[in-house]
Design a protein around this motif. Structure first.
Motif, short mmCIF file in Angstrom:
data_model
loop_
_atom_site.label_atom_id
_atom_site.label_comp_id
_atom_site.label_asym_id
_atom_site.label_seq_id
_atom_site.Cartn_x
_atom_site.Cartn_y
_atom_site.Cartn_z
N LEU A 174 59.65 12.15 40.42
CA LEU A 174 58.91 11.36 39.43
C LEU A 174 59.32 11.73 38.01
N VAL A 175 59.54 13.02 37.77
CA VAL A 175 59.98 13.46 36.44
C VAL A 175 61.30 12.77 36.10
N ASP A 176 62.23 12.73 37.06
CA ASP A 176 63.53 12.11 36.81
C ASP A 176 63.38 10.63 36.49
N TRP A 177 62.63 9.93 37.32
CA TRP A 177 62.44 8.49 37.06
C TRP A 177 61.82 8.28 35.70
N ASN A 178 60.80 9.07 35.41
CA ASN A 178 60.06 8.85 34.17
C ASN A 178 60.93 9.10 32.94
N ALA A 179 61.78 10.12 33.03
CA ALA A 179 62.68 10.41 31.91
C ALA A 179 63.57 9.21 31.63
N GLN A 180 63.88 8.45 32.67
CA GLN A 180 64.77 7.30 32.49
C GLN A 180 64.05 6.06 31.95
N THR A 181 62.70 6.04 32.04
CA THR A 181 62.00 4.80 31.68
C THR A 181 61.90 4.59 30.17
N ALA A 187 73.06 7.99 25.08
CA ALA A 187 73.40 6.60 24.73
C ALA A 187 74.15 5.90 25.85
N ASP A 188 74.65 6.67 26.83
CA ASP A 188 75.47 6.07 27.88
C ASP A 188 74.65 5.35 28.96
N ASP A 189 73.40 5.77 29.18
CA ASP A 189 72.59 5.12 30.21
C ASP A 189 72.13 3.75 29.73
N GLY A 190 72.16 2.76 30.63
CA GLY A 190 71.84 1.40 30.21
C GLY A 190 70.38 1.04 30.43
N GLU A 191 70.00 -0.15 29.91
CA GLU A 191 68.63 -0.65 30.06
C GLU A 191 68.24 -0.79 31.54
N GLU A 192 69.24 -1.17 32.36
CA GLU A 192 68.91 -1.43 33.77
C GLU A 192 68.48 -0.15 34.49
N VAL A 193 69.01 0.99 34.02
CA VAL A 193 68.60 2.28 34.61
C VAL A 193 67.11 2.46 34.38
N SER A 194 66.71 2.16 33.15
CA SER A 194 65.32 2.31 32.75
C SER A 194 64.39 1.39 33.57
N LEU A 195 64.84 0.16 33.77
CA LEU A 195 64.05 -0.82 34.51
C LEU A 195 63.92 -0.43 35.98
N MET A 196 65.03 0.04 36.54
CA MET A 196 65.00 0.43 37.95
C MET A 196 64.08 1.62 38.17
N ALA A 197 64.10 2.55 37.22
CA ALA A 197 63.26 3.75 37.35
C ALA A 197 61.78 3.35 37.32
N ARG A 198 61.47 2.41 36.43
CA ARG A 198 60.08 1.93 36.31
C ARG A 198 59.63 1.31 37.64
N ASN A 199 60.51 0.52 38.24
CA ASN A 199 60.17 -0.10 39.51
C ASN A 199 59.98 0.92 40.62
N GLU A 200 60.82 1.96 40.60
CA GLU A 200 60.69 3.02 41.61
C GLU A 200 59.32 3.68 41.50
N ILE A 201 58.88 3.95 40.26
CA ILE A 201 57.58 4.62 40.07
C ILE A 201 56.46 3.73 40.60
N ILE A 202 56.54 2.44 40.25
CA ILE A 202 55.49 1.52 40.66
C ILE A 202 55.42 1.41 42.19
#
Ligand code: HEM
Length: 413
Positions: A174-181, A187-202
């Motif tokens: 959960l810490v890993d997913w949350n850090a990505q949200t 700067a290298d990680d994209g928006e889609e990483v953030s969106l996917m992490a949010r979905n994983e948490i939900i």
């Protein structure tokens, strides 16, 4: 130190800073950035850029407090941070506390507040103190550590885990997913990483909720899953989003403050001595580190009606952003704002917001800080920075991605 002269007016140029770009906060010192605006251009329009809509920027403490207080003329239901405000919508609107207004906000907040009273939280608090002390002791034994991964990353999720009854084995993930949200690490990680992490948490919470409905316990998730308002249970979406908001709100900001504390002490030897020599109370030190670190740089709203602010009129439907990172250093409110002073009083910082959406976890947030200060004071003799720290890549969270330090042990008496 009092800021001696007014900064040059040309430094308050809205076109010079893109507040939607996390890079801006890497490239600029926040004090040098905000001070000219407070002096010359305290309310300004951030023009549309790269297809993103424009928005108002408030930099003065009083204007920001007034906006936080006002949930009649402003709404949070179209987002409350730039990432969602610019989209003009938040999928959790009307369901998750932070992006809900009106009677439903009050009903859900009252319900959740029961799980946040100091009495109910007593066992959670005890665990925070023990865990913080253990992690700091281990870091001291190791000597040289990245304080972010060794300590700061590892505390808040356990608090939230205790609150929600999250199994210990699932917490690191959960810490890993949350850090990505919210604040992507680089700067290298994209928006889609953030969106996917949010979905994983939900998805994860949704599974846990179904289980709690069958076997409710004492945790907040069980409370949400079994509570009723006027005889009606909360909807599944309300339960999931509000559980999610605890992970979202509770993890990143507490981590950011923890690394901020250690960084500040590595820079300000005099204040470290004051803490060590018990010249200040832990409570007053906590308020000053909250102000100094300002873990969440901004929040925001949409105007529901035309709202005059100073020389401007915000039009109904426009976005207004409230910059805590400026308000907490407003020289009209804080004497010598750029002095880190653990004994500062009064210290009415806005780090936990204000008004109807005032942080639900403020008590817990403070408990984290007090425990951290107490353990540092008793276990650590000195803090030395080993390399320049790196910031989280974010225009929202003000924390560190890395913070390499040497902690020297406090000799036993
Ligand atoms: C709201 C900051 C810790 C849960 C807020 C707001 C701020 C804030 C500024 C207001 C947002 C707005 O007006 O739109 C912080 C900081 C923290 C912290 C700096 C730690 C240092 C926590 C913790 C939790 C939490 C530990 C829960 C476990 C929430 C929730 C809200 C909130 C649920 C929404 C309240 C509402 O809309 O009624 N927080 N927070 N926060 N916070 Fe925190």
């Amino acid at each position: 130190m009092t800021a001696p002269t007014l900064p040059a007016a040309e430094l308050a140029d809205p076109a010079a800073f893109d507040l939607t770009d996390p890079q801006t906060f890497d490239d600029n010192d926040p004090h040098e950035m905000w001070r000219p605006f407070r002096a010359h251009n305290p309310v300004f329009w951030h023009a549309p850029r790269d297809g993103k809509p424009g928005f108002w920027v408030l930099t003065k403490y009083d204007d920001i407090m007034a906006a936080y207080r006002d949930n009649k003329r402003y709404t949070s239901e179209q987002g409350n941070v730039l990432s969602t405000l610019l989209l003009g919508e938040d999928s959790a609107a009307g369901k998750m506390l932070a992006v809900t207004d009106g009677p439903r906000h009050r009903e859900i907040r009252n319900l959740m507040m029961k799980s946040f009273s100091p009495r109910v939280l007593a066992p959670v608090v005890e665990n925070v103190q023990q865990l913080t002390d253990r992690l700091i002791s281990e870091a001291v034994e190791e000597g040289e550590v990245d304080f972010v991964t060794a300590v700061a990353d590892r505390i808040p999720i356990h608090t939230i885990g205790d609150l929600m009854g999250i199994p210990a084995g699932d917490r690191e993930q959960l810490v890993d997913w949350n850090a990505q949200t919210l604040s992507r690490y680089s700067a290298d990680d994209g928006e889609e990483v953030s969106l996917m992490a949010r979905n994983e948490i939900i998805l994860y919470i949704s599974g846990l909720m179904a289980e709690r409905r069958r076997n409710p316990g004492e945790d907040v998730l069980s409370t949400l899953a079994t509570a009723t308002v006027d005889g009606e249970p909360l909807t599944e979406e309300e339960i999931i989003y509000n559980a999610y908001s605890l992970i979202l709100g509770g993890d990143e900001s507490s981590r950011a403050t923890a690394s901020g504390i250690v960084h500040a002490f590595s820079q300000y030897e005099d204040q470290w001595r004051r803490l060590k020599n018990a010249e200040v109370t832990l409570e007053s030190a906590t308020e000053e580190v909250m102000r100094w670190t300002t873990p969440t740089m901004h929040f925001g709203r949409h105007a529901l009606v035309d709202i005059p602010i100073r020389d401007h009129v915000v039009k109904a439907g426009e976005i207004v952003t409230l910059w805590n990172s400026s308000a907490n250093f407003d020289e009209d409110v804080f004497a010598d704002p750029y002095t880190f002073d653990l004994g500062r009083t009064p210290n009415k910082h806005v780090s936990f917001g204000h008004g109807p959406h005032f942080c639900l976890g403020a008590y817990l947030g403070r408990v984290h800080m007090i425990s951290m200060l107490e353990s540092l004071r008793t276990r650590v003799a000195g803090i030395e920075l080993l390399a320049p720290p790196t910031r989280l890549f974010s225009n929202f969270a003000n924390g560190h991605a890395t913070l390499k330090v040497r902690l020297t042990p406090q000799p036993r008496p």
